[in-house]
Design an enzyme around this catalytic site. Structure first.
Site, PDB file in Angstrom:
ATOM      1  N   GLY A   9       0.813  -1.220   0.000  1.00  0.00           N
ATOM      2  CA  GLY A   9       0.000   0.000   0.000  1.00  0.00           C
ATOM      3  C   GLY A   9       0.839   1.260   0.000  1.00  0.00           C
ATOM      4  O   GLY A   9       0.422   2.301   0.494  1.00  0.00           O
ATOM      5  N   MET A  13      -2.424   6.851   1.030  1.00  0.00           N
ATOM      6  CA  MET A  13      -2.116   7.959   1.928  1.00  0.00           C
ATOM      7  C   MET A  13      -1.185   7.529   3.059  1.00  0.00           C
ATOM      8  O   MET A  13      -0.176   8.187   3.332  1.00  0.00           O
ATOM      9  CB  MET A  13      -3.393   8.541   2.531  1.00  0.00           C
ATOM     10  N   GLY A  15       0.777   4.816   3.262  1.00  0.00           N
ATOM     11  CA  GLY A  15       2.074   4.391   2.725  1.00  0.00           C
ATOM     12  C   GLY A  15       2.958   5.563   2.334  1.00  0.00           C
ATOM     13  O   GLY A  15       4.153   5.574   2.620  1.00  0.00           O
ATOM     14  N   TYR A 134     -15.462  -5.947   5.403  1.00  0.00           N
ATOM     15  CA  TYR A 134     -14.138  -5.345   5.577  1.00  0.00           C
ATOM     16  C   TYR A 134     -13.612  -5.626   6.978  1.00  0.00           C
ATOM     17  O   TYR A 134     -12.446  -5.982   7.159  1.00  0.00           O
ATOM     18  CB  TYR A 134     -14.249  -3.838   5.343  1.00  0.00           C
ATOM     19  N   CYS A 163      -7.117   5.286  14.514  1.00  0.00           N
ATOM     20  CA  CYS A 163      -8.404   5.958  14.443  1.00  0.00           C
ATOM     21  C   CYS A 163      -8.557   6.505  13.022  1.00  0.00           C
ATOM     22  O   CYS A 163      -7.720   6.245  12.151  1.00  0.00           O
ATOM     23  CB  CYS A 163      -8.477   7.080  15.481  1.00  0.00           C
ATOM     24  N   ASN A 164      -9.601   7.276  12.759  1.00  0.00           N
ATOM     25  CA  ASN A 164      -9.765   7.885  11.444  1.00  0.00           C
ATOM     26  C   ASN A 164      -8.579   8.796  11.130  1.00  0.00           C
ATOM     27  O   ASN A 164      -8.019   9.432  12.039  1.00  0.00           O
ATOM     28  CB  ASN A 164     -11.053   8.705  11.398  1.00  0.00           C
TER      29      ASN A 164
END
Length: 309
Positions: A9, A13, A15, A134, A163-164
């Protein structure tokens, strides 16, 4: 000679932020794109491990999307993420890589779990139905890491649950973006069109925890520097949250828009709160360094340079 670090990945974002961190210079890094390495192809993944022989793996790849995407394709979100997680983790073990940091998701927590969400709540109650596929795939990858570490005492296969996130290299297309980048895009349009009002879904009192992605990258680099010091499973977050209204107000202040907000109370707002417990993180001795305003300012600067050209 530098140890070799394999990042899945690496074009996403998370990565990209890991690659941009100053500590990345301490490693010989390989971060193939999906075109260069199909992580759903077990034989290709095995051959890649055999060729590159990484010492450490950071697993950040996966099929991701919002609620609508998850509901439209639960088979894909379960199958693709399960396959990728299994291939990356099992083939890492077979290759002899002794350290792997698996990046999971707070969607692994039960839908009705009380806040703050602590790591021991996973698998104690049903998952949120809208992204269950997911979540199940992320739980499987997490369990694989735990099983490998329990069977092989020399293996440091551990999981971080962020978290987000928001930050540089985020997705700003409203059809595919999460809350913070969507707000940035929406407020930028309001500013450039001289709009006097911006609509917020619901009453704006729902609370969300968003951390700057560069801070997660910092935590990942601390983790791989000495993986023996971190727990096998650990949240990475702020330990505090903000209302939707506060995110809108802070973005407006950052970009210089001074209109009025209106609330559409007929629109869905989702869960009232989703806050992670940072007790294990605090015991580990790490905390995020970027304030919400500073993170938003850096993200908006990126947006202006790379998106709103």
């Amino acid at each position: 000679m530098s140890k070799k670090l394999f990042i899945t990945g690496g074009r996403g974002m998370v990565g990209r932020n890991i690659l941009a961190h100053t500590a990345a210079q301490n490693w010989e890094i390989v971060a193939p794109s999906s075109g260069e390495l199909d992580l759903t192809d077990q034989h290709a993944v095995a051959a890649y491990y055999d060729s590159e022989k990484p010492d450490v793996v950071i697993h950040a790849a996966g099929k991701v999307g919002g609620i609508q995407a998850n509901m439209a394709d639960p088979v894909g979100f379960l199958d693709i993420n399960t396959t990728i997680g299994r291939n990356v983790i099992i083939e890492a073990q077979k290759s002899g890589a002794k350290t792997l940091i698996n990046l999971a998701s707070t969607c692994m927590y039960p839908a009705t779990a009380p806040n703050p969400l602590s790591e021991d709540m996973i698998l104690t109650a049903p998952l949120e139905p809208t992204n269950e596929g997911y979540a199940l795939a992320k739980i499987l990858a997490t369990r694989l890491c735990q099983y490998i570490s329990s069977q092989d005492q020399s293996a440091q296969y551990k999981t971080l649950i962020p978290c987000n996130l928001f930050g540089l290299h985020d997705k700003f297309d409203p059809a595919h973006s999460h809350l913070v980048p969507a707000i940035i895009h929406k407020m930028h349009i309001a500013k450039t069109t001289n709009a006097t009002e911006v609509e917020i879904w619901g009453d704006g009192t729902a609370r969300r925890e968003f951390m700057f992605a560069a801070d997660l990258a910092d935590a990942v680099h601390v983790a791989i520097a000495d993986p023996t010091l971190m727990p096998e499973l650990m949240n990475i977050g702020l330990g505090q949250d903000h209302t939707i209204n506060e995110y809108y107000e802070t973005v407006a202040d950052v970009i210089g828009w001074s209109g009025n907000f209106v609330h559409d109370l007929s629109k869905p707002v989702g869960m009232k709160q989703k806050l992670t417990s940072t007790a294990r993180q605090q015991a580990w001795g790490w905390s995020p360094k970027t304030s919400l305003r500073d993170g938003l300012a850096k993200t908006y600067e990126f947006y202006l340079k790379e998106v709103a050209k």
